[in-house]
Structures are given as C-alpha cells and as structure tokens.
Design a protein around this motif. Structure first.
Motif, short mmCIF file in Angstrom:
data_model
loop_
_atom_site.label_atom_id
_atom_site.label_comp_id
_atom_site.label_asym_id
_atom_site.label_seq_id
_atom_site.Cartn_x
_atom_site.Cartn_y
_atom_site.Cartn_z
N LEU A 18 0.83 -1.20 0.00
CA LEU A 18 0.00 0.00 0.00
C LEU A 18 0.87 1.25 0.00
N ARG A 19 0.47 2.25 -0.79
CA ARG A 19 1.18 3.52 -0.80
C ARG A 19 1.03 4.24 0.54
N GLU A 20 1.94 5.17 0.80
CA GLU A 20 1.89 5.91 2.05
C GLU A 20 0.60 6.71 2.18
N ASP A 21 0.05 7.17 1.05
CA ASP A 21 -1.20 7.94 1.07
C ASP A 21 -2.40 7.07 0.74
N GLY A 22 -2.23 5.75 0.77
CA GLY A 22 -3.32 4.85 0.42
C GLY A 22 -4.28 4.60 1.57
N LYS B 70 -1.99 3.98 6.57
CA LYS B 70 -0.60 3.85 7.03
C LYS B 70 -0.09 5.15 7.63
N SER B 71 -0.67 6.27 7.18
CA SER B 71 -0.14 7.58 7.53
C SER B 71 -1.21 8.46 8.14
N ARG B 72 -0.74 9.49 8.83
CA ARG B 72 -1.67 10.46 9.41
C ARG B 72 -2.38 11.24 8.31
N LYS B 73 -1.67 11.55 7.23
CA LYS B 73 -2.25 12.23 6.08
C LYS B 73 -2.29 11.25 4.92
N TYR B 74 -3.40 11.24 4.21
CA TYR B 74 -3.61 10.27 3.14
C TYR B 74 -4.61 10.83 2.16
#
Length: 259
Positions: A64-68, A179-183
């Motif tokens: 999965l992408r960091e922004d996924g 995965k990230s706080r911002k996506y």
C-alpha cells in the motif's frame, strides 16, 4: 489484471508501495469451511485468528502507498454457536475444521450444508458475542495502522435468524485504516444529498432563534454541495445466481474506491 490465489502467496509478488486502495472482506472467524488446507477463518482460537490477520495485513502494508487507504469489512460471531451455510466445494475436499467441529452432508457432491461449531474462547462464555471486528481493528491499530473510522453497514435485507433471545443481526462493520496520518481521501466524490432550511441549517423543523436566515444564493450553494459522507451506510445484500454466497454488494465497494 485479475490475480487469483492465497493472499499470503500473492501479496509478496506485488511491488512495494504500488497500491492506492484496498477493499477487503477476509474470511470471518468460524463461519465457513472452504475446503482448503490452512485456510483463514478456521483457527481454533480467536488469538490465532488475530495473529493471522495481523500477519496478512502486514503484507498489505508493504504494497500500500503511504497515502493509500484500506477498507476492511468484517462480521461478528457468537462463541460456541453453530454456523450454518452452503459451500460449492466438493465433499472430498472438505477439511477437518482445524480444531472446529464440522459436519457436512448432502445428496450432491457440491452445494451441501456445512455446520461449524465455534469453540468458546478463553474469557468468554457460550453464546457471548465475540467482538471479532473490533478485536481485529484494535490488533491492527496496535500494529501501526491508523484506525480512522468505523462504518456501520446497515442491511435492510439481513440474513434471517431463528433466535428468540436477542435482536436479529442486521449490520456489519467497515473500518477505514491508513498507514499515515495524512492520506488521500476525496470527500467531494462521496458527498451525500442534503436538505437545508432557510437558516442554512441541515436539521429541518426546529426553531433557531437568533439565527439570521441566509440569502438564497448561499442556500442554493449549500444545497448543491450536499453533506459529508455519514458513517452509517444502508446497503442491501446483493446475491448473485451461481456465485459465491458472500459476494460484495457493489454499492458497498463503490464509495470506498471513490473516496
């Protein structure tokens, strides 16, 4: 591209950080026997099921992408209660349930009933609601996932139940994890229709003292914008003839992908 196979074998073949969005509904714990050795869902203990889920979703984390975004649909289960369903699996391929009691029968070599009696996990009692969806969500959260939203999939046509000592189950959960706080999340793509009163407030039929009515241009603009997607989605189940008995309703998957 359509890939078919065990997720634990297919995920390692995909490139890291190559997937924008995942929408999945893994086998529920103790619900059905798919007749596959080592299958997910027939672990003899909830903790074993949770460990399996965490390991599988670590594989999803890698691709999965960091922004996924990850959208996870799971249903619950009751301890020590029989689960009845149908499998289009040859009787000769049925497994032993991996510690669960499995009874199969029927006049044909496929489409036969399967009864699975779930064990009573440590700390629970027979007939206890196991809380599987939240246990999985919290396990993934502890493993590093951001648990961003719990969505109620409300079913106007739920599976009939013969129970007389509790309400019939008419909902499941869909969890939004990242995965990230911002996506990436496109709120405009999944906006709902909304009605606004002349004060520019969505709730109709109340007296809002001291609030100045908005002008018509502003009201029309608000009406055209709609409202933010709510966390209760009323979506009928969608069976398909000659297909898997637990198919995804298209209306459930669409907003996950669109957002």
């Amino acid at each position: 591209m359509i890939l078919v196979g065990d997720v634990r074998e297919v995920l390692p073949t995909l490139d890291a950080s190559s997937i924008h969005c995942v929408v999945t509904s893994p086998p529920y714990w103790g619900l059905r026997d798919y007749g596959v050795d080592g299958q997910i869902g027939l672990e003899g203990d909830i903790d074993d099921y949770l460990s399996t889920m965490v390991e599988v979703f670590r594989g999803i984390w890698r691709v999965l992408r960091e922004d996924g975004t990850l959208w996870l649909n799971l249903g619950d289960a009751y301890a020590g209660v029989h689960s009845k369903g149908k499998n289009d699996i040859p009787r000769s391929e049925q497994g032993d349930g991996k510690g669960l009691f499995v009874v199969a029968g029927g006049s044909q070599d496929h489409y036969f009933s399967t009864d699975i009696c779930r064990p009573v996990p440590s700390g629970l009692k027979p007939k206890d609601l196991c809380g599987i969806p939240w246990r999985v969500a919290f396990a993934l959260q502890a493993d590093g996932w951001y648990l961003r939203s719990d969505i109620i999939w409300s079913k106007p046509n739920p599976m009939p139940e013969s129970v007389t000592d509790r309400p019939t189950k008419a909902h499941e959960y869909v969890f939004l994890l990242t995965k990230s706080r911002k996506y990436y999340y496109d709120a405009d793509a999944v906006r709902e229709d909304a009605q606004w009163n002349r004060w520019g407030v969505q709730t109709i039929g109340k007296n809002y003292r001291g609030i100045k009515p908005v002008d018509m241009d502003t009201l029309d603009e608000r009406r055209s914008q709609g409202r933010n997607k709510r966390s209760v989605w009323e979506i009928p189940t969608q069976p398909y003839p000659d297909a898997h008995f637990a198919t995804f309703p298209e209306a459930l998957v669409a907003p996950c992908i669109e957002a």
